[in-house]
Design an enzyme around this catalytic site. Sequence first.
Site, mmCIF file in Angstrom:
data_model
loop_
_atom_site.group_PDB
_atom_site.id
_atom_site.type_symbol
_atom_site.label_atom_id
_atom_site.label_comp_id
_atom_site.label_asym_id
_atom_site.label_seq_id
_atom_site.Cartn_x
_atom_site.Cartn_y
_atom_site.Cartn_z
ATOM 1 N N PHE A 124 0.892 -1.206 -0.053
ATOM 2 C CA PHE A 124 -0.157 -0.064 -0.065
ATOM 3 C C PHE A 124 0.876 1.194 -0.074
ATOM 4 O O PHE A 124 1.868 1.444 0.792
ATOM 5 C CB PHE A 124 -0.953 -0.085 1.190
ATOM 6 C CG PHE A 124 -1.984 1.225 0.974
ATOM 7 C CD1 PHE A 124 -3.120 1.117 0.127
ATOM 8 C CD2 PHE A 124 -1.749 2.255 1.889
ATOM 9 C CE1 PHE A 124 -4.001 1.945 0.201
ATOM 10 C CE2 PHE A 124 -2.746 3.186 1.770
ATOM 11 C CZ PHE A 124 -3.688 3.083 0.907
ATOM 12 N N ASP A 194 1.044 -4.176 8.645
ATOM 13 C CA ASP A 194 -0.151 -3.430 8.450
ATOM 14 C C ASP A 194 -1.285 -4.389 8.416
ATOM 15 O O ASP A 194 -1.496 -5.074 7.312
ATOM 16 C CB ASP A 194 0.044 -2.716 7.251
ATOM 17 C CG ASP A 194 -1.023 -1.441 7.058
ATOM 18 O OD1 ASP A 194 -2.363 -1.713 7.611
ATOM 19 O OD2 ASP A 194 -0.709 -0.279 6.149
ATOM 20 N N TYR A 219 -11.166 2.698 10.589
ATOM 21 C CA TYR A 219 -12.340 3.004 9.722
ATOM 22 C C TYR A 219 -13.001 1.975 8.954
ATOM 23 O O TYR A 219 -13.804 2.180 8.080
ATOM 24 C CB TYR A 219 -12.116 4.386 9.062
ATOM 25 C CG TYR A 219 -10.898 4.568 8.219
ATOM 26 C CD1 TYR A 219 -10.930 3.922 6.958
ATOM 27 C CD2 TYR A 219 -9.983 5.256 8.849
ATOM 28 C CE1 TYR A 219 -9.690 4.014 6.243
ATOM 29 C CE2 TYR A 219 -8.721 5.234 8.066
ATOM 30 C CZ TYR A 219 -8.523 4.755 7.010
ATOM 31 O OH TYR A 219 -7.323 4.713 6.141
ATOM 32 N N LYS A 220 -12.046 0.906 8.810
ATOM 33 C CA LYS A 220 -12.655 -0.163 7.758
ATOM 34 C C LYS A 220 -13.511 -1.313 8.494
ATOM 35 O O LYS A 220 -14.694 -0.814 8.836
ATOM 36 C CB LYS A 220 -11.404 -0.913 7.095
ATOM 37 C CG LYS A 220 -10.420 0.225 6.269
ATOM 38 C CD LYS A 220 -9.089 -0.684 5.886
ATOM 39 C CE LYS A 220 -8.446 0.356 5.249
ATOM 40 N NZ LYS A 220 -8.633 1.080 3.842
ATOM 41 N N ARG A 367 -13.618 -3.709 -7.113
ATOM 42 C CA ARG A 367 -13.195 -4.255 -5.644
ATOM 43 C C ARG A 367 -14.197 -4.363 -4.792
ATOM 44 O O ARG A 367 -15.095 -3.232 -4.880
ATOM 45 C CB ARG A 367 -12.136 -3.602 -5.143
ATOM 46 C CG ARG A 367 -11.398 -4.198 -4.015
ATOM 47 C CD ARG A 367 -10.386 -3.261 -3.338
ATOM 48 N NE ARG A 367 -10.461 -2.021 -2.976
ATOM 49 C CZ ARG A 367 -9.956 -1.507 -1.806
ATOM 50 N NH1 ARG A 367 -8.858 -2.025 -1.473
ATOM 51 N NH2 ARG A 367 -10.568 -0.442 -1.438
HETATM 52 C C1 LIG Z 1 -3.145 -1.099 3.905
HETATM 53 C C2 LIG Z 1 -3.545 0.180 4.122
HETATM 54 N N1 LIG Z 1 -2.727 0.796 4.902
HETATM 55 C C3 LIG Z 1 -3.223 2.279 5.281
HETATM 56 C C4 LIG Z 1 -4.105 2.867 4.585
HETATM 57 C C5 LIG Z 1 -4.280 4.274 4.974
HETATM 58 O O1 LIG Z 1 -3.694 4.793 6.138
HETATM 59 P P1 LIG Z 1 -4.319 6.195 6.970
HETATM 60 O O2 LIG Z 1 -5.349 5.669 7.889
HETATM 61 O O3 LIG Z 1 -2.823 6.769 7.533
HETATM 62 O O4 LIG Z 1 -5.023 7.072 5.782
HETATM 63 C C6 LIG Z 1 -4.867 2.265 4.061
HETATM 64 C C7 LIG Z 1 -5.994 2.905 3.434
HETATM 65 O O5 LIG Z 1 -6.845 2.347 2.592
HETATM 66 C C8 LIG Z 1 -4.431 0.836 3.705
HETATM 67 O O6 LIG Z 1 -5.293 0.183 2.945
#
Ligand SMILES: Cc1ncc(COP(=O)(O)O)c(C=O)c1O
Length: 408
Positions: A124, A194, A219-220, A367
């Site tokens: 990512f 992550d 938030y997911k 997706r």
């Molecule tokens: C794998 C992954 N890491 C990090 C993030 C986003 O990070 P942040 O909350 O700092 O915007 C996302 C957002 O979709 C993501 O999919």
Amino acid sequence: MRIEEAEALDSADPLREARARFRLAQGMIYLDGNSLGALPQATPELLARVVEREWGEDLIASWNAHGWIDAPVRVAAKLAPLLGARPNELLIADSTSVCLFKLLSAAVGTRPERSTILSQQGNFPTDLYVAQGLVELVPGLKLVTLPAEQLAEGIDEDTAVVLLTHVDYRSAAIHDMAAINAAAHAQGALTLWDLSHSAGAIALDLQSDACDLAVGCGYKYLNGGPGAPAFLYVAEQLQAELRSPLSGWMGHAEPFAFAPDYRPAEGIARFLTGTPSILTLAALDAGLDTFAGFSMEQIEAKSRRLSQLFIDEVEARCGREVTLASPRDPAQRGSHVSFAHPNGDAVMQALISSAVIGDYREPNLIRFGFAPLYNSFAEVVRAAEILEGILTTRSWDQTRFSARARVT
Ligand SMILES: Cc1ncc(COP(=O)(O)O)c(C=O)c1O
């Protein structure tokens, strides 16, 4: 599968009661909970109470009276069973990117004689950008990226930390966390995961998998709301040796002593930086309550059934139009599914116009995320049916949109 058969699966679903914990618009099929989780029923009332009563009436006394000061650890404790972590190994703070920076920097700091951050090609972007930023700050440090299949053998005595996303944001391919942790440890390296696309959808066991460090989005699948704070995990035995590069007062051993010099708190609290964001923590608290009474094994099992049904339905109905871009083996897949289509962007816009909400990822992926707490088998079949209609009539061809939905 006929809709009636899918409805029968829903009636037998052990998670069927969970959908009522969310507000979802009638008629919409929301398959983007891997990007922004749905609104829990309890969130508006909880936020209203925190705003009106706690902030509005009790004001500054609320830091103690309503436990605001402990919110980053209190809410983290609710997350712990979802990740197979101990409560004292987790903290809710900042954004995923900021947490990632803190832990990556701390990890590199424990291995000054090593010069490599090892990550995956196509990881990512924020993960790679944060690593690139740290490389600019630390003389001699470098970022090496390899394809997934070369990662384990790419770890060597120069690797300080292996930085990986557990479930790939495009394909949903899952890394074998235990195997990579073991390979890293055999070379004396740390791992930083992550978990943004895993937490709340996949059963994790950070403790038995010997995970060192992790971060992830609130938030997911955790349903914490747009811009919810992230979580960070530091294995208990590593906490004393790691130093946060963002040494703010909330991570001080005695923040209210107002001492001139920084002294890190004992334990996980040293990874706090500034004043916690109480309203967003409250929303994440309500998001985590939506998991009450269900095990992550049940949630993961439903995730796999939903995504498998979707793949089967889409391939049976329109397999010549789209190509599966996710692992076929459910055990190798997270909770979303991607299909490639040469006009994926227009196809997704046509789906969104038909109230099937997924998203598009470059270069050509449509997706679909399956949130086991609120998505149903009937929705999966209906979504596949609508996609079939769009592809067979080529209605996406007329759907030309200039603005693309901005979803992460
Ligand atoms: C794998 C992954 N890491 C990090 C993030 C986003 O990070 P942040 O909350 O700092 O915007 C996302 C957002 O979709 C993501 O999919």
